[in-house]
Design an enzyme around this catalytic site. Structure first.
Site, PDB file in Angstrom:
ATOM      1  N   HIS A   1     -10.058   1.174   2.074  1.00 39.49           N
ATOM      2  CA  HIS A   1      -9.539   2.500   2.454  1.00 39.49           C
ATOM      3  C   HIS A   1     -10.665   3.474   2.775  1.00 39.49           C
ATOM      4  CE1 HIS A   1      -5.221   2.354   2.083  1.00 39.49           C
ATOM      5  NE2 HIS A   1      -5.262   1.848   0.867  1.00 39.49           N
TER       6      HIS A   1
ATOM      7  N   HIS B   1      -9.235  -3.773  -1.864  1.00 37.73           N
ATOM      8  CA  HIS B   1      -8.211  -3.028  -1.113  1.00 37.73           C
ATOM      9  C   HIS B   1      -8.577  -1.532  -1.072  1.00 37.73           C
ATOM     10  CE1 HIS B   1      -3.762  -2.222  -0.164  1.00 37.73           C
ATOM     11  NE2 HIS B   1      -4.264  -1.017  -0.376  1.00 37.73           N
ATOM     12  N   GLU B   2      -8.980  -0.996  -2.224  1.00 35.52           N
ATOM     13  CA  GLU B   2      -9.305   0.438  -2.289  1.00 35.52           C
ATOM     14  C   GLU B   2     -10.578   0.753  -1.521  1.00 35.52           C
ATOM     15  OE1 GLU B   2      -7.032   2.403  -3.172  1.00 35.52           O
ATOM     16  OE2 GLU B   2      -5.854   0.694  -3.853  1.00 35.52           O
TER      17      GLU B   2
ATOM     18  N   CYS C   1       0.855  -1.183   0.000  1.00 34.92           N
ATOM     19  CA  CYS C   1       0.000   0.000   0.000  1.00 34.92           C
ATOM     20  C   CYS C   1       0.891   1.232   0.000  1.00 34.92           C
ATOM     21  CB  CYS C   1      -0.879  -0.029   1.251  1.00 34.92           C
ATOM     22  SG  CYS C   1      -1.964   1.397   1.377  1.00 34.92           S
TER      23      CYS C   1
HETATM   24 NI    NI Z   1      -3.662   0.969  -0.085  1.00 30.33          NI
END
Ligand code: NI
Length: 185
Positions: free
Chosen positions: A159, A155-156, A112
């Site tokens: 966030h 993953h995004e 990341c």
């Molecule tokens: Ni990330």
């Protein structure tokens, strides 16, 4: 242009916040943010420019990673020797509306741009997802993704909910995954 100095690092509370929904039509500020996020990915994937600007290459960048707690992330997964199906868009207010029971994980683990240290271990995700999101024009899309692009989007989206990839790693057995998990590069 977003540079490494603009990317918020682990430890900043903005990375642990629930991001706010984005409304349409996009404000000038939000449009600029969308453009900047995608621009970073494009520039970072060009080896010469990546080096020139001292970037880390990325396939996804979420708004909270540049300090904007908004439900927006850029994803740029290019097609690569036919092994990865491409997916590119700025995803706004994304929701995973359904997913496979089957898990998937990257053999190399995940990284990341906001996490400077390598965190070893497998990150179990859904292998396939149906994603609903709005693009920068406000148009709603529903797409089915699998394997690599599905992992990048998860993953995004994490966030946007204050979750970092290493939260998913099994701390006692970082390389243990459920039986039947698909492993891929
Ligand atoms: Ni990330």
């Amino acid at each position: 242009m977003i540079l490494m100095k603009d990317i918020v690092r682990d430890g900043d509370p903005v990375l642990r916040q629930e991001a706010a929904k984005v409304s349409f039509p996009l404000s000038e500020e939000d449009q600029k943010l969308a453009d900047n996020l995608m621009e970073y990915l494009k520039v970072s994937q060009d080896p010469d420019l990546c080096k020139k600007y001292g970037l880390r290459a990325g396939v996804g960048l979420a708004a909270p990673q540049v300090g904007a707690s908004k439900m927006m992330a850029a994803v740029l997964v290019p097609s690569e020797e036919g092994t990865k199906s491409p997916f590119t868009d700025v995803i706004i207010n994304p929701v995973i509306i359904s997913h496979s029971v089957q898990s998937g994980a990257l053999t190399e683990g995940e990284g990341c741009l906001s996490v400077d240290k390598e965190v070893p271990g497998f990150v179990p995700r859904h292998d396939r997802i149906t994603l609903r999101y709005q693009d920068t024009t406000g148009e709603t899309h529903k797409v089915r993704l699998k394997n690599y692009p599905a992992i990048v989007c998860q993953h995004e989206i994490d966030h946007l909910h204050g979750i970092l990839f290493y939260d998913h790693i099994n701390h006692d057995n970082p390389y243990e995954v459920d039986e039947g998990t698909i492993m891929f590069e």
